[in-house]
Structures are given as C-alpha cells and as structure tokens.
Design an enzyme around this catalytic site. Structure first.
Site, mmCIF file in Angstrom:
data_model
loop_
_atom_site.group_PDB
_atom_site.id
_atom_site.type_symbol
_atom_site.label_atom_id
_atom_site.label_comp_id
_atom_site.label_asym_id
_atom_site.label_seq_id
_atom_site.Cartn_x
_atom_site.Cartn_y
_atom_site.Cartn_z
ATOM 1 C CB CYS A 23 38.242 37.895 45.801
ATOM 2 S SG CYS A 23 37.449 36.292 46.104
ATOM 3 C CG ASP B 33 34.473 37.890 42.894
ATOM 4 O OD1 ASP B 33 34.566 37.879 41.663
ATOM 5 O OD2 ASP B 33 35.213 37.219 43.629
ATOM 6 C CE LYS C 101 37.188 36.061 41.136
ATOM 7 N NZ LYS C 101 37.189 35.499 42.490
#
Length: 199
Positions: free
Chosen positions: A116, A22, A82
């Site tokens: 994350c 990310d 996602k």
C-alpha cells in the site's frame, strides 16, 4: 536554454501534507516492529497538529481489519476507508485540494511498505508530487519486503527519510515558534527497528 530545475526534496510547511497508510489493529501481530512504528506515527501526527499540517489516514477494509490503532490520535485526522491498495483515491485528492491547494510534497508512512505504501508512492509520483517515505514509521510483514519496498520507491524518484529529518526540515530554524514543542517529541531517539546494524 534554461537550466533544468533539480528537485532535491525540500519540505515546507505551507505545501506539505502527511499521509498515514493503514496502521490498523489487525496487523499488530504480523508486521515487523509494529509497536515501534506506532510510536513514531504518533510523534508525526502530534507534530503535524502542532504545525497545522493536514493529516490524511486510510483504513484498508476496516470491517475485517479494524481501525487505526488507538495509540495514534485520529481526532484531527481525516480518515478514509478503502479497498484499493493505493491511498491515491479521488476523495483523498479532493480533500487535499480543499485543505492544501498548493500541495507539493507528501510525507507518507504506514503499512505495508511494499504494497500500500509503495503503490501510493508510485501513484503520487506519477501525479508529480514529491514523495517522502518515513522509513522508521513504515513496515511490512518481512524485513525483506520492507527494505526492497523502500528501494523500489527510491528507484522511482521517492525520497527515503526518517521522522526526525522530516520534522527538522519542516521547522527550518530553531527560532520557529513551535521548535521546542517539536524538539521534545524527538528528544528520545526513534525506537530501534533493524534498519541499520545495532552497534
């Protein structure tokens, strides 16, 4: 009675994959040392491409948060969208099984370290992978969350390391045919990120 095997976290080229979590455009203004982690992420991606290590990237809700930043070369990377915080998705595991069927170790880096990245690490540890967190390539909005995210992963059995340590462990020998190319990537030290006091 057989001796218990101690897992010390050694990396090998044949059983390692890189996971980039990310590092997206929308986070640019809010993540501590964002530009610095982008520099290190690109070094890791370049090295992975040189060493034929598969790289998986994820983008958290890219419609709202944008794509992986342009400073990072995604041309040879498999990228998944996602909404779940963890990268441990069925499609990610299916892809890794296809490209690295003997996968043992995951080198994980990105943002945010305490959300994350940490949740990915815990999921992978539960699946019995060895997880290596690259601290000079992982960050959060605050240094407190960043550092305690690393500590939480360490408490759960993850290995806390640096980009240079990872690359030289993968090379193992100065006689490796790609040694000089990888060495050039780290000739200049990774940029300072306040992970240690500046002296």
């Amino acid at each position: 009675m057989s001796a218990q095997i101690r897992h010390v976290g050694k990396l090998s080229l044949e059983s390692t994959a890189f996971l980039l979590c990310d590092i997206q455009e929308k986070f640019r203004s809010s993540i501590q040392y964002f530009s610095e982690i982008c520099v290190v992420a690109q070094r890791l991606v370049t090295a992975a491409n040189l060493l034929d290590i598969p790289v998986v990237g994820t983008e958290q809700y890219p419609k709202g948060l944008g794509h992986i930043v342009e400073e990072i070369d995604t041309s040879k990377m498999k990228v998944f969208e996602k909404t779940k915080f963890s990268m441990s998705l069925p499609e990610v595991h299916s892809y890794l099984e296809e490209v690295r069927p003997n996968l043992k170790s995951v080198v994980l880096f990105g943002i945010e370290a305490h959300i994350c990245v940490m949740q990915t690490a815990l999921d992978l540890l539960e699946k019995n992978y060895e997880v290596h967190i690259v601290v000079d390539c992982s960050s959060s909005r605050t240094m407190t969350d960043r550092l305690f995210g690393f500590e939480r992963i360490r408490q759960s059995g993850g290995f806390i390391t640096t980009s240079e340590a990872v690359l030289f462990m993968l090379l193992q020998d100065a006689k490796h045919p790609k040694f000089r190319e990888v060495q050039k990537l780290v000739m200049e030290s990774a940029p300072f990120q306040a992970l240690v006091p500046k002296v």
